[in-house]
Design a protein around this motif. Structure first.
Motif, PDB file in Angstrom:
ATOM      1  N   SER A 108       0.827  -1.312  -0.042  1.00 51.39           N
ATOM      2  CA  SER A 108       0.038   0.008   0.037  1.00 51.39           C
ATOM      3  C   SER A 108       0.753   1.259  -0.073  1.00 51.39           C
ATOM      4  O   SER A 108       2.049   1.169   0.230  1.00 51.39           O
ATOM      5  N   PRO A 109       0.433   2.557  -0.255  1.00 55.37           N
ATOM      6  CA  PRO A 109       1.127   3.545  -0.326  1.00 55.37           C
ATOM      7  C   PRO A 109       1.765   4.104   1.060  1.00 55.37           C
ATOM      8  O   PRO A 109       2.797   4.723   1.173  1.00 55.37           O
ATOM      9  N   TYR A 159      -3.427   3.176  -5.790  1.00 57.06           N
ATOM     10  CA  TYR A 159      -3.739   2.428  -4.491  1.00 57.06           C
ATOM     11  C   TYR A 159      -4.736   1.382  -5.240  1.00 57.06           C
ATOM     12  O   TYR A 159      -4.953   0.389  -4.213  1.00 57.06           O
TER      13      TYR A 159
END
Length: 646
Positions: free
Chosen positions: A377-378, A539
């Protein structure tokens, strides 16, 4: 449960070496007021600064390259391989807070520039150039971006994970970029620097889970003040302006204000949602998926109907002919059964492409799988690139095995040919040469995206010490196995290929074969390019994984259909054609990237343009090998034609 926890820790160690284990939802940090600290709850809030970038330039610069307020004794947090490759340079900042301790117009430092001093003038000119190109800060609090939220069209709010250094009023008096936010920015040919920020930190009180509070958002408003009382700043007065033609001394005082607000609605696990939901065009994702699915379903039905009806009719006709005493002459794809497995020209090069494509295909699948699970994930900075590089290095064995296995199948007499292992590294050499040339340009420009020499040596060491031996091992086992037995015998004398119609010639078929696959991915491609070049967060890996499956299905069906038509036209040169038919999607990718550069981006400067197209060529080559490899194998499974004796 213990084995699952061990697996998670192992994955974290691979994806983010040298850093504390962090995964969204698993490692929250608790904060308490000063005087109530415990080992599990701290009061100090650190603000980190990352590289500065711009949509008008491909060249990012680290915070230290600008003459901003800095920490004297800097302690940089550890960075993983992905962060280094993406040019992220996270540093400590002089902005320090205590939890629930608000501050008003706190002074950080004062910077003085004199236009008569050469070094001072160079710093000021670099600062003005960065404002002209709209370079933006990227600040981090509790591993979460500090956002600047403002209204866009249709009164929707967009939360940008960065904010500009300043802005510029043109010689004609037109506001450029962020100058539109303040009517006081009106002087012509003038720069306005944002030397003050109002920071608001939102927190959520932990209930029945432990002690303290957790940070769920951090927002700021950039402002510009000349400060009426420089000795005791009060954040008042006109904006801080820098005349483009000003000669003399300029003093810029940097200040900040911070406040805290409780936010009961936002939980820690969903604290990124407000950023992601505010991003533009997210509603198009579902439309693009539905559009692609309609194309796939239509193509699947058409291919299935044509293939089943045609093949069923052909096979029934052949069986009927075989049962007759005076058999008629064969026709259609039955005529080329003795030439279908004739080795293609440049077979070694095709083997190299297939091996490299295997490596990329498996790497892409595993990376997207982990991304869908939330590991990439970011919030886990650099994990995506780190995972891809590590997987690419470790997947040398299947690449060498596939390349050598196919190469041996071209002629069973080849027991072992070391040339394949040397030539196999051709795609990597092309990518590395391109990458090294781009890195030289970044070094010359002093950009933070330039890979340090030590990291470059480490990448080469990974290749030579891990990937190369694994590739040789895979090639050894591939050559050791018996050659693939073909279901029919190849004639000694090649059959003459009749004159082909325009649509069955190689080039038109290859060009047509890439249109439908590209139609399924071009909308998703827009978001990926936005993420890379416009610095927007990507995302939606679930969407991307679904598009990946759709791409595979679409390319397979289109390639099988075109290959069948070519065989019916008695053209048995199917190996390179099946590889290039789906691989030609990469050419449409390149055309779209050129269109994106001229229509969507505002990139200026020769260096930035060269970097854009240099990195684009790397992506096009990888995409070409990926699509061509998978679809070649798909067609190969469908070339198991019945023997002439049947």
């Amino acid at each position: 449960m213990a084995s699952s926890a061990l697996l998670v820790l192992l994955l974290a160690a691979i994806l983010r070496p040298g850093a504390a284990f962090y995964l969204p939802g698993l490692a929250p940090v608790s904060f308490c007021e000063q005087g109530k600290e415990t080992p599990e709850c701290k009061s100090d809030i650190e603000l980190f600064v990352n590289r500065l970038d711009s949509v008008e330039s491909v060249l990012p610069y680290e915070y230290a390259a600008f003459d901003f307020c800095q920490v004297e004794k800097e302690k940089r947090p550890s960075e993983n391989l992905g962060q280094v490759l993406f040019g992220e340079r996270i540093e400590q900042s002089p902005y320090r807070f205590k939890f629930k301790e608000s501050k008003k117009c706190e002074e950080v430092c004062t910077k003085t520039y004199t236009t008569t001093d050469t070094q001072s003038k160079q710093k000021l000119e670099f600062l003005k150039k960065s404002m002209l190109l709209n370079y933006q800060h990227h600040w981090i609090v509790d591993n979460m971006p500090v956002t600047w939220c403002y209204e866009v069209e249709d009164k929707k709010k967009f939360c940008n994970p960065g904010f500009p250094i300043g802005c510029y009023m043109t010689e004609e008096g037109h506001p450029k970029d962020a100058c539109v936010i303040n009517s006081e920015f009106h002087e012509k040919d003038t720069f306005y620097i944002f030397n003050h920020v109002d920071i608001t930190i939102y927190y959520h009180v932990v209930e029945n889970e432990g002690q303290g509070s957790r940070l769920v958002a951090a927002k700021l408003e950039p402002r510009s003040f000349k400060h009426t009382h420089p000795d005791k700043p009060d954040c008042s007065g006109p904006p801080m302006e820098i005349k483009n033609t000003y000669i003399g001394e300029i003093k810029i005082k940097y200040t900040y204000s911070v406040s805290f607000e409780e936010q009961k609605e936002i939980r820690w696990a969903s604290r990124w949602d407000y950023i992601l939901e505010s991003m533009p065009h997210t509603h198009i994702q579902w439309f693009s998926i539905m559009n692609s699915l309609v194309i796939v379903l239509f193509l699947s039905g058409m291919v299935a109907m044509i293939m089943l009806r045609t093949l069923h009719k052909d096979i029934a006709r052949y069986n009927q002919i075989d049962s007759m005493e005076d058999a008629q002459e064969e026709f259609g794809w039955k005529l080329v059964h003795g030439d279908i497995f004739r080795p293609p020209r440049k077979g070694m090069l095709l083997s190299v492409f297939l091996g490299s494509g295997t490596q990329i295909l498996i790497m892409t699948f595993i990376t997207l799988f982990f991304a869908c699970l939330g590991f990439l994930s970011p919030a886990n900075r650099g994990a995506l690139m780190t995972c891809a590089v590590v997987l690419w290095v470790l997947l040398g064995t299947p690449a060498g095995y596939v390349a050598s296995r196919f190469y041996k199948s071209l002629s069973p007499k080849h027991t072992y040919d070391p040339t394949i292992c040397v030539v196999f590294f051709l795609p990597f050499r092309i990518v590395f040469a391109d990458f090294f040339l781009m890195n030289l340009i970044l070094w010359g420009e002093g950009s933070s995206a330039a890979i340090p020499f030590g990291t470059l040596v480490a990448i080469l060491a990974l290749w030579f010490c891990i990937s190369v031996p694994l590739t040789f091992i895979g090639a050894y086992f591939g050559f050791k196995k018996n050659a693939i037995e073909h279901p029919v015998r190849t004639n000694q004398i090649p059959r003459q290929i009749p004159e082909q119609s325009f649509y069955t010639k190689p080039l038109p078929g290859i060009i047509m074969g890439g249109i439908l696959p590209f139609g399924c991915i071009f909308i998703q491609l827009f978001f990926i390019l936005n993420s890379i070049w416009s610095h927007q967060m990507y995302y939606m890996f679930g969407f991307l994984f679904l598009v990946f499956i759709i791409l595979v299905i679409t390319c397979s069906e289109a390639t099988i259909l075109l290959c069948y038509f070519h065989l019916c036209a008695e053209d048995y040169h199917w190996q390179w054609r099946s590889f290039l038919t789906s691989g030609f999607t990469a050419v449409y990718f390149l055309i779209y990237a050129i269109h994106y550069f001229y229509s969507k981006l505002q990139i200026t400067g020769t260096a930035s343009t060269i970097l854009y197209f240099g990195y684009t060529m790397i992506m096009v080559l990888i995409f070409f090998l990926f699509t061509g490899k998978f679809l070649f194998c798909t067609v190969m499974k469908h070339t198991d034609l019945p023997d002439s004796s049947h």
